[in-house]
Motif scaffolding. Structure first.
Motif, mmCIF file in Angstrom:
data_model
loop_
_atom_site.group_PDB
_atom_site.id
_atom_site.type_symbol
_atom_site.label_atom_id
_atom_site.label_comp_id
_atom_site.label_asym_id
_atom_site.label_seq_id
_atom_site.Cartn_x
_atom_site.Cartn_y
_atom_site.Cartn_z
ATOM 1 N N MET A 484 0.836 -1.195 0.000
ATOM 2 C CA MET A 484 0.000 0.000 0.000
ATOM 3 C C MET A 484 0.875 1.250 0.000
ATOM 4 S SD MET A 484 -2.972 -1.139 2.712
ATOM 5 C CE MET A 484 -3.993 0.284 2.328
ATOM 6 N N ALA A 485 0.315 2.338 -0.412
ATOM 7 C CA ALA A 485 1.061 3.593 -0.442
ATOM 8 C C ALA A 485 1.360 4.056 0.977
ATOM 9 C CB ALA A 485 0.258 4.660 -1.170
ATOM 10 N N ASP A 486 2.544 4.585 1.158
ATOM 11 C CA ASP A 486 2.928 5.177 2.444
ATOM 12 C C ASP A 486 2.541 6.647 2.394
ATOM 13 O OD1 ASP A 486 4.225 6.360 4.637
ATOM 14 O OD2 ASP A 486 5.799 4.831 4.619
ATOM 15 N N THR A 487 1.464 7.001 3.066
ATOM 16 C CA THR A 487 0.930 8.368 2.990
ATOM 17 C C THR A 487 1.781 9.379 3.744
ATOM 18 O OG1 THR A 487 -0.513 7.890 4.886
ATOM 19 C CG2 THR A 487 -1.441 7.556 2.693
ATOM 20 N N VAL A 488 2.726 8.902 4.560
ATOM 21 C CA VAL A 488 3.572 9.812 5.342
ATOM 22 C C VAL A 488 4.908 10.052 4.646
ATOM 23 C CG1 VAL A 488 4.755 10.181 7.539
ATOM 24 C CG2 VAL A 488 2.497 9.079 7.496
ATOM 25 N N ASP A 496 2.343 -2.287 5.327
ATOM 26 C CA ASP A 496 0.905 -2.305 5.029
ATOM 27 C C ASP A 496 0.647 -2.929 3.659
ATOM 28 O OD1 ASP A 496 0.540 -0.999 7.423
ATOM 29 O OD2 ASP A 496 0.400 0.986 6.531
ATOM 30 N N PHE A 497 -0.226 -3.943 3.638
ATOM 31 C CA PHE A 497 -0.487 -4.675 2.403
ATOM 32 C C PHE A 497 -1.985 -4.897 2.191
ATOM 33 C CE2 PHE A 497 3.758 -5.796 3.679
ATOM 34 C CZ PHE A 497 4.480 -5.860 2.487
ATOM 35 N N VAL A 517 -10.864 -9.608 0.272
ATOM 36 C CA VAL A 517 -9.802 -8.609 0.395
ATOM 37 C C VAL A 517 -9.542 -8.339 1.871
ATOM 38 C CG1 VAL A 517 -9.011 -6.296 -0.244
ATOM 39 C CG2 VAL A 517 -10.626 -7.518 -1.727
ATOM 40 N N ILE A 518 -8.309 -8.568 2.306
ATOM 41 C CA ILE A 518 -7.912 -8.274 3.691
ATOM 42 C C ILE A 518 -6.900 -7.142 3.649
ATOM 43 C CG2 ILE A 518 -6.845 -9.171 5.785
ATOM 44 C CD1 ILE A 518 -7.758 -11.945 4.986
ATOM 45 N N THR A 519 -7.163 -6.081 4.408
ATOM 46 C CA THR A 519 -6.307 -4.890 4.375
ATOM 47 C C THR A 519 -5.541 -4.734 5.684
ATOM 48 O OG1 THR A 519 -7.909 -3.786 2.940
ATOM 49 C CG2 THR A 519 -6.266 -2.394 4.013
ATOM 50 N N LYS A 520 -4.244 -4.524 5.547
ATOM 51 C CA LYS A 520 -3.342 -4.241 6.667
ATOM 52 C C LYS A 520 -3.381 -5.322 7.744
ATOM 53 C CE LYS A 520 -3.244 0.813 6.198
ATOM 54 N NZ LYS A 520 -3.405 2.109 6.895
ATOM 55 N N ALA A 521 -3.223 -6.573 7.322
ATOM 56 C CA ALA A 521 -3.111 -7.664 8.294
ATOM 57 C C ALA A 521 -1.783 -7.536 9.032
ATOM 58 C CB ALA A 521 -3.199 -9.004 7.580
#
Length: 629
Positions: A484-488, A496-497, A517-521
């Motif tokens: 996932m994109a690193d927003t910071v 984060d995946f 879909v599982i987010t940020k396991a």
């Protein structure tokens, strides 16, 4: 004779003038009324009764009701302690807090104060009786407001949506179908206007079973969120629509922002390697490659463009020489980097757009995202764009887009439009809309679609999807784990995946499309390890719930003989009898029963019924009978 002093001349004149004036006023009113003709009756104010939302089997999910706001004029309460003590017992209020609010409002000369909002019908009746008996009518007021009861609380809450206190939907179906559920009043409206009832495509019982699985998985993986979508591959109807965490619709105001998100419709994300099935379809269908074409994977892809730009992309392993089937089986990045060179950017983007990426699916839900698919004229297009988009990066999709796109693979290359509405009926049950399958454009040739299905099955048999295997029913999958994109800090996150997996089963005759879909396991994040087991469990639940035939099911070895119940199965009294073994011809007389809604599916003899035998009979009960030879 002397006249009495009372009858003075001035008094006689005054009385005469009054009587004459009264006569002319009365005459004038009489003439006015005569000219006006017959008085016009004032039309009673119109109101709207909002339609219900139900599942495909008629189970209520959102029902119209009324709530009441209870308020007072603070300065007119003579004995505040007595009032608060009595009312607090009925409305379950904190006495000290309520007294303080009333006293402060009285001190500030506030004319009106709501004591409690959204009290139930039961609380209203009890409080109203109390107010009347105590003679508190002069300073108490009840304001009736439109309300909604959600019998299943948080079940499918993202799909159903929520209605506000003004009678308007705020999200989900409640919002998108506002005018159907609650027709707007017009000057010609009279009396009570009834909204239509909307039957969703989801099966509430199946939804509950899958939500239970999703909730447990979310807890075990400590994920931020999870989506589970199940759809019919034959007609595009969504059978289960899960977005967790979810809001309890009866306490929507207390829900967090995360619980209110309709993720399948509004959330856009990079899908990662799951997207390779669409890239592979484009490569094969455009004849850019053949099934036998192989590329060498040594874990690193390097290329220098004619502008001198160096591209370096990696693969997770050294796979050696791999063709398309093996590339999907092992989810080899380098195969797709190299194979994408055989496609022009224009051809690749045309296929992607035909699958529906970059556009809304048009499903009956609000705020649907288009996702993002850039083109060659985009300022961020680079030499890296085509190879990275080929593996599901540098673009974003929605879960609904993924489901709709894969219908093309499940249906010989023709895409099917998704829907969450099965039918719409008026108050009397008359059908005003009934969903019929809507075929979209043809995306692939039948041979390409069939080959892709077979490749997805290989991924289960020998590759990253082996934990999704069902054993007695064939299933094809494609897994994907995307950073996932690193927003910071910018770029991609190292922790984060998005872990996701698309499944189709049975492969020989696709019936169901399942997407998880599982987010940020936390901890393990590879989809092949944490998502495919969910596919396995959810698919088994769907198969058993829908009664799909398994290869080792007894029905395949059945003698063809059914023992008909000794009791008269066609005589319906207080409870539902056992219809097993009844022929279709024996059921026809039941269809005309005005108190029952009989649905007959298939031909032959009854092998399955819902509800189960022994269920108490109710008015307008829906009975579903499945027949097989």
């Amino acid at each position: 004779m002397q006249v009495n002093g009372f009858f003075k001349k001035s008094r006689i004149i005054l009385v005469s003038v009054f009587l004459i004036s009264l006569f002319f006023v009365t005459l004038g009113k009489f003439i006015y009324l005569a000219v006006q003709g017959k008085p016009v009756k004032t039309k009673a104010p119109s109101s709207v009764e909002r339609g219900s939302i139900l599942d495909r089997n008629g189970k209520p999910l959102a029902v119209d009701t009324h709530f009441y706001h209870f308020g007072v004029s603070p300065s007119r309460i003579k004995n505040i302690p007595e009032f608060v003590q009595i009312v607090s017992q009925v409305l379950k209020l904190d006495e000290e807090e309520t007294s303080s609010r009333i006293e402060n409002a009285a001190d500030n000369r506030e004319k009106f104060l709501y004591i409690k909002k959204k009290i139930s019908q039961e609380q209203y009746e009890e409080t109203f009786k109390l107010v009347s008996e105590k003679g508190w009518d002069s300073f108490c007021r009840f304001d009736q407001i439109p309300g909604r009861v959600y019998p299943e609380n948080s079940l499918a809450s993202a799909l159903i949506g929520f209605m506000g206190t003004d009678g308007k939907g705020l999200s989900g179906i409640e919002y998108s179908q506002q005018d159907i559920l609650s027709p707007p009043l017009t000057p010609e409206s009279e009396g009570v206007i009834h909204g239509d009832n909307i039957y969703l495509t989801i099966d509430a019982n199946l939804q509950y079973k899958l939500e239970k699985i999703a909730g447990r998985v979310m807890e075990e993986t400590q994920a931020e969120s999870i989506m589970v979508l199940a759809a019919s591959a034959k007609n595009g109807e969504i059978l289960s629509y899960i977005s967790l965490p979810s809001a309890n619709l009866n306490e929507f105001g207390k829900a967090s922002a995360e619980e209110k998100i309709d993720r399948p419709a509004v959330t856009a994300y990079e899908p990662g390697s799951v997207f390779k099935i669409f890239t592979a379809s484009a490569l094969l269908d455009s004849q850019a490659i053949t099934p036998d074409d192989a590329f060498l994977c040594d874990s690193v892809y390097k290329k220098v463009t004619n502008l001198g730009e160096t591209i370096k992309l990696t693969c997770l392993d050294r796979h050696g020489w791999v063709n398309q089937r093996k590339a999907l089986e092992f989810s080899c990045n380098e195969f797709f980097y190299q194979a994408a060179e055989r496609l022009t950017a224009g051809t690749f983007l045309e296929y992607i757009q035909n699958f529906g990426f970059g556009e809304k699916t048009g499903i009956e839900l609000p705020l649907e995202t288009r996702g993002f698919v850039k083109n060659t004229s985009d300022q961020y297009w680079s030499a890296r764009s085509l190879p990275t988009m080929a593996i599901g990066q540098e673009l974003s999709v929605s879960a609904l887009q993924m489901i709709e796109a894969v219908t093309a693979i499940a249906n010989k290359g023709t895409k099917i439009k998704l829907t969450v509405i099965d039918k719409i009926c008026d108050l009397n049950g008359n059908i005003k809309y009934n969903h019929e399958v809507q075929y979209a454009e043809k995306v692939l040739s039948p041979s390409t679609a069939d080959f892709m299905l077979d490749c997805m099955k290989t991924t289960v048999d020998f590759g990253t999807g082996h934990k999704a295997a069902l054993g007695d029913i064939s299933i094809g999958v494609k897994t994907g784990t995307a950073q996932m994109a690193d927003t910071v800090k910018g770029g991609y996150s190292q922790s984060d995946f998005v872990s996701n997996c698309l499944a189709i089963f049975p492969v020989e005759n696709p019936r169901i499309i399942l997407y998880v879909v599982i987010t940020k396991a936390k901890g393990e994040t590879y989809a092949g390890r944490i998502v495919t087991p969910v596919i396995h469990e959810a698919a088994n639940e769907i198969i058993d719930h829908l009664g799909l035939t398994r290869n080792n099911a007894a029905s395949l070895e059945h003698s063809g003989y059914f023992a008909k119940p000794e009791t008269d199965a066609l005589e319906i009294k207080n409870v539902l009898p056992d219809f097993t073994g009844c022929a279709k011809s024996e059921l026809l007389n039941l269809i005309n029963n005005p108190n029952l809604n009989i649905i007959i599916k298939g031909e032959g003899w009854v092998t399955k019924q819902s509800p189960e035998p022994g269920t108490p009979i109710t008015d307008n009960m829906q009975i579903e009978l499945t027949l097989e030879y």
